[in-house]
Scaffold this motif. Sequence first.
Motif, mmCIF file in Angstrom:
data_model
loop_
_atom_site.group_PDB
_atom_site.id
_atom_site.type_symbol
_atom_site.label_atom_id
_atom_site.label_comp_id
_atom_site.label_asym_id
_atom_site.label_seq_id
_atom_site.Cartn_x
_atom_site.Cartn_y
_atom_site.Cartn_z
ATOM 1 N N GLY A 1 33.624 44.259 54.873
ATOM 2 C CA GLY A 1 34.262 43.988 56.154
ATOM 3 C C GLY A 1 35.300 45.005 56.562
ATOM 4 O O GLY A 1 35.784 44.987 57.697
ATOM 5 N N THR B 1 32.422 52.692 57.751
ATOM 6 C CA THR B 1 32.470 51.232 57.756
ATOM 7 C C THR B 1 31.512 50.632 56.742
ATOM 8 O O THR B 1 30.502 51.246 56.389
ATOM 9 C CB THR B 1 32.123 50.668 59.148
ATOM 10 O OG1 THR B 1 32.295 49.246 59.146
ATOM 11 C CG2 THR B 1 30.683 50.977 59.531
ATOM 12 N N PRO C 1 31.355 45.095 61.075
ATOM 13 C CA PRO C 1 32.559 44.291 61.298
ATOM 14 C C PRO C 1 32.824 44.167 62.806
ATOM 15 O O PRO C 1 32.579 45.113 63.565
ATOM 16 C CB PRO C 1 33.665 45.095 60.598
ATOM 17 C CG PRO C 1 32.938 45.922 59.577
ATOM 18 C CD PRO C 1 31.617 46.256 60.195
#
Length: 232
Positions: free
Chosen positions: A80, A117, A183
């Motif tokens: 996340g 990410t 996320p």
Amino acid sequence: MKLAPFWSAASAAIVLTLAAAPAASSEHTDAAIGLPVPAVQALDAVSAPVAAPVAAVAPAPAPVVRRAFYDADEQPLAPGAFVWRPELATAGPVEMVVSIPLQRAYVYRGGVLIGVTTVSTGRPGHATPTGSFPILEKRREHYSNLYNNAPMPFMQRLTWDGIALHAGQIPGRPASHGCVRLPLEFARLLFAATRVGGEVHIVDSAPTAETALAEVRGPTEIGVEMTLASLR
């Protein structure tokens, strides 16, 4: 070749000097990005009139400065988590490389790394396809017509048979029906940066941020030294 830190020795010295100085300002850390939000000066102490002696005020805590990018081997991102540094490149096409084994994606603008990410790709039986895909369609609010009208915020379609980038839960393992989950806040930021036609490469390998673009585009198509110039 390993990625060099963003902060040079001179920059680090400036940061340490600023952190040590007392400040009459407030600052907080953006938990989603993990980088400090610049403080805002509340009062001009030079020009403000002094009506009466004022008790000494303790200096504000020193800001926490964290590295913006790093190799997966050194300090992995928690599920996340992400980093977003769009100021490192303000022009050029946005391109994304998604690694299924790493459950991670790298975002580049003009060949310069601006984002990293965690992701969640397709679970067993619903594999995420590999290859290079143009962004076909973008919708801020979208619902799946295949899986019980499931919400797919900030959807960016990669195939017409249901594969897309979109916001969703990131449990630290493949868990989707084939889409690439992002996320929520990262999905919003990425949505604003991309354009229809932008390239998304999904690979079944584990490249680093340094090697990912060369892997999908070929080493002769990208100037690695220029790409990494802002990371030194």
